[in-house]
Scaffold this motif. Structure first.
Motif, mmCIF file in Angstrom:
data_model
loop_
_atom_site.group_PDB
_atom_site.id
_atom_site.type_symbol
_atom_site.label_atom_id
_atom_site.label_comp_id
_atom_site.label_asym_id
_atom_site.label_seq_id
_atom_site.Cartn_x
_atom_site.Cartn_y
_atom_site.Cartn_z
ATOM 1 N N LEU A 57 0.806 -1.228 0.000
ATOM 2 C CA LEU A 57 0.000 0.000 0.000
ATOM 3 C C LEU A 57 0.838 1.276 0.000
ATOM 4 N N ILE A 58 2.085 1.186 -0.429
ATOM 5 C CA ILE A 58 2.933 2.373 -0.571
ATOM 6 C C ILE A 58 2.677 2.971 -1.955
ATOM 7 N N PRO A 59 2.359 4.254 -2.052
ATOM 8 C CA PRO A 59 2.051 4.877 -3.354
ATOM 9 C C PRO A 59 3.322 5.163 -4.156
ATOM 10 N N TRP A 60 3.840 4.154 -4.786
ATOM 11 C CA TRP A 60 5.129 4.261 -5.462
ATOM 12 C C TRP A 60 5.137 5.319 -6.566
ATOM 13 N N ASN A 61 4.005 5.538 -7.187
ATOM 14 C CA ASN A 61 3.935 6.470 -8.321
ATOM 15 C C ASN A 61 3.635 7.904 -7.903
ATOM 16 N N LYS A 62 3.475 8.166 -6.622
ATOM 17 C CA LYS A 62 3.106 9.504 -6.148
ATOM 18 C C LYS A 62 4.328 10.268 -5.627
ATOM 19 N N PHE A 63 4.118 11.554 -5.359
ATOM 20 C CA PHE A 63 5.127 12.444 -4.742
ATOM 21 C C PHE A 63 6.435 12.448 -5.535
ATOM 22 N N ASP A 64 6.303 12.515 -6.844
ATOM 23 C CA ASP A 64 7.470 12.559 -7.744
ATOM 24 C C ASP A 64 8.368 11.334 -7.595
ATOM 25 N N GLU A 67 2.896 4.481 -14.715
ATOM 26 C CA GLU A 67 3.696 5.481 -14.008
ATOM 27 C C GLU A 67 4.862 4.833 -13.261
ATOM 28 N N ILE A 68 4.623 3.664 -12.664
ATOM 29 C CA ILE A 68 5.708 2.942 -11.985
ATOM 30 C C ILE A 68 6.754 2.487 -12.998
ATOM 31 N N GLU A 69 6.294 1.979 -14.136
ATOM 32 C CA GLU A 69 7.225 1.510 -15.184
ATOM 33 C C GLU A 69 8.100 2.667 -15.670
ATOM 34 N N TYR A 70 7.504 3.830 -15.871
ATOM 35 C CA TYR A 70 8.247 4.981 -16.384
ATOM 36 C C TYR A 70 9.226 5.508 -15.340
ATOM 37 N N LEU A 71 8.806 5.504 -14.072
ATOM 38 C CA LEU A 71 9.707 5.935 -13.003
ATOM 39 C C LEU A 71 10.908 5.001 -12.903
#
Length: 628
Positions: free
Chosen positions: A292-299, A345-349
């Motif tokens: 439940l960690i928002p990996w794609n958030k907060f830049d 978004e996770i893939e791109y990060l």
């Protein structure tokens, strides 16, 4: 006449000098005889320390660890007549500490839910460490719950725990379908299930092993974010992988407490705004199973932090949302578009972090960090964010804010070179020269000093084996080294069925936690003027080498001792090493904490100014109130 007088005077002077020299030689001879006799008596009188302190009202307690009330008085080094110095420099009587109210049985001072409500909820800041002010500190002993029993011995403890020790049924109801935990009479059973591995952690780990090698010794240290009851880490142990598991207080009731009761490494922790308290390049593998960690958030702040603590070539494993969303979107009660966007978004990060996606299969997706940053630095022409950090101490992680920049890896000479050096496989890694030492990154620590330190602790642990018999009997499982230095104590303990939480004090002159991780052990930074991030009664054996020499002028060491009492299990053991004066101060305090103790000679004999204080916490429990 004058000449005769002078000659007679000289003769008398010579005779007087001869008599004085004779007396001096006689006295020196007697002193030498008595000195040698005293030394012989001290070295031939070895204290007998075995069996535990007296217990009250529990027939299920395991074998006793020490009997500090038996034995002759000559074996007990008693300095009290000569060292009556209080903590403030004045003479005072022993302070008696009373039990706290039973409501404090699971008190976690720096993660207290009541105090946390005062802080803002943005980015879960309220769940970070918020320690009590001096006037809020408790002056009492945290009680064990009524009918508390010593935990099951390892490896049985991996699968069972006593209900009376952690009287919480919430997880057994809330996570019943996922097989986290079950109640069987007076005990809990841990089937090894998890949110994303209902078949059990063992089968889930086998699935991972089919995708990346887990058993060839290359992967030794792992991090489990949002760990639940730490079943992933528990079942990795039989594959010689040591996992640091963490989860916040109250996300699910007592999950970290359950993990430690099982004998599995864990801490209270959260990814919010501050760095997690581990050095850069510490872990070979990191894992999130529906954490439940928002990996794609907060830049991308949180995935950037995972990148900091991952070793070059390390793996990040993700299962749960959004992986395999086409199959699970209904059960997750989310739309396809929402889940697809999150995964994109996770893939791109990950791509901008220069990670390579190894595989996605079923419910698992695995990425790998590059072995160096040659290509990553070049790619900043394409990817403007995140940029490479500048002027940043990558290991600084105590109350240090996370940053949205990539922690740079050490420089290399070729694209095939592993940044910071390639580590040996486990178990050779434990005694191989750590790269941080061979490259001269730890001031004053050379290869020779590292090897000498290893030999020193092998001998010291041999001595511990003599004075605390349960070391070889499986009585201890969770061990803490409060001032771990190079991790050599943990290395010397490898032969026993224990794991060691290696703590490097933030006030140490040298930051050696990176060395400890390079050796294949785990640990954390900590300031001992504050409470540790764990529940009460979570450690069996605490080792405190020189800790109080560091902190005696920084904070009242009474509170450090009360914190040690909080985290130590009933009938747990503490080994202090320090100067006589400091040990006497410690002993005068723990005498009022229902501990029994004895000061012993240094391994090298009675003439070494450093001594050893061995103490055992007595068994006692809180009493239920009338309302209960």
């Amino acid at each position: 006449m004058a000449k005769e007088y002078n000659a007679s005077s000289k003769i008398h002077q010579l005779e007087s000098r001869r008599m004085q020299i004779g007396w001096i030689l006689c006295i020196a001879g007697l002193c030498s005889v008595f000195y040698i006799l005293g030394a012989w008596q001290s070295t031939t009188s070895s204290p007998n320390i075995s069996n535990a302190s007296t217990k009250v009202g529990c027939n299920d307690i395991l074998s006793r660890s020490m009997d500090l009330s038996s034995g002759s008085s000559s074996s007990n080094l008693d300095f009290q007549a000569h060292h009556q110095v209080g903590f403030d420099g004045s003479s005072r009587a022993t302070q008696k500490f009373e039990p706290c109210d039973l409501k404090y049985s699971e008190y976690t001072p720096c993660q207290d839910p009541k105090r946390a409500r005062k802080f803002e909820k943005t980015m879960l800041k309220y769940r970070e460490r918020h320690c009590p002010q001096k006037e809020e500190l408790l002056h009492c002993l945290i009680p064990a719950p009524p009918n508390y029993k010593n935990p099951f011995k390892w490896p049985q403890s991996r699968d069972y725990a006593w209900y009376d020790n952690i009287p919480h049924r919430e997880l057994s109801i809330e996570k019943a379908v996922q097989n986290w935990i079950q109640v069987e009479g007076k005990r809990f059973r841990f089937p090894g299930g998890g949110t994303m591995f209902p078949r059990g952690a063992d089968a889930y780990i086998d699935d991972i092993n089919a995708l990346i090698p887990l058993t060839d010794g290359k992967i030794r240290t792992a991090l489990d974010t949002g760990c639940g009851v730490a079943s992933w880490g528990a079942f990795l142990l039989k594959r010689d992988i040591l996992t640091m598991s963490f989860a916040p207080r109250d996300s699910h009731e007592a999950q970290v407490q359950f993990a430690l009761e099982r004998g599995v490494p864990a801490m209270i922790g959260i990814m919010a705004t501050e760095r997690i308290p581990y050095p850069a390049r510490a872990f070979d593998m990191a894992h999130c199973s529906r954490c439940l960690i928002p990996w794609n958030k907060f830049d991308g702040l949180y995935l950037i932090e995972v990148d900091r603590i991952l070793r070059p070539g390390g793996y990040w494993i993700l299962s749960g949302p959004p992986i395999n969303w086409k199959k699970h979107y209904r059960g997750w009660e989310r739309t396809k578009d929402d889940l697809k966007q999150e995964q994109d978004e996770i893939e791109y990060l990950a791509e901008r972090l220069c990670w390579k996606k190894v595989i996605e299969k079923g419910d698992l997706a695995i990425w790998q960090k590059p072995i160096n940053h040659i290509e990553c630095i070049q790619s900043r022409n394409v990817y403007k964010t995140p940029h490479i950090c500048k002027g940043n101490n990558p290991d600084a992680a105590w109350y240090k804010k996370m940053e949205t920049c990539i922690t740079p890896l050490p420089e290399v000479n070729s694209s095939k070179e592993v940044a910071g050096g390639e580590l040996a496989k486990w178990p050779q890694r434990a005694f191989a020269i750590p790269e941080r030492i061979s490259r001269g990154l730890i001031p004053g620590i050379t290869t020779k000093k590292f090897q000498e330190n290893n030999k020193l602790w092998v001998e010291r642990v041999k001595n511990y084996k003599k004075i605390i018999a349960p070391l070889t009997q499986g009585r201890y499982r969770n061990v803490m080294d409060m001032n771990a230095n190079l991790g050599s104590f943990a290395a010397a303990m490898m032969k026993y069925p224990v794991w060691v939480m290696n703590v490097v004090p933030t006030d140490s002159r040298k930051d050696t936690l990176g060395v400890i991780y390079e050796r294949g052990f785990i640990g954390t930074y900590h300031n001992w003027c504050e409470a540790f991030s764990t529940y009460p009664r979570t450690y069996d054996l605490i080792h405190a080498d020189g800790v109080f020499s560091i902190y005696q002028d920084r904070c009242d060491i009474k509170y450090i001792l009360l914190e040690m009492d909080r985290i130590l299990r009933p009938e747990g053991t503490v080994i202090f090493r320090d100067t006589v004066d400091i040990l006497v101060k410690i002993q005068s305090t723990i005498d009022g904490m229902r501990w029994k103790s004895r000061i012993l000679d240094h391994e090298t004999g009675p003439f070494n100014p450093e001594k050893i204080l061995v103490a055992v916490k007595s068994y006692w429990t809180g009493q239920p109130t009338e309302k209960q």
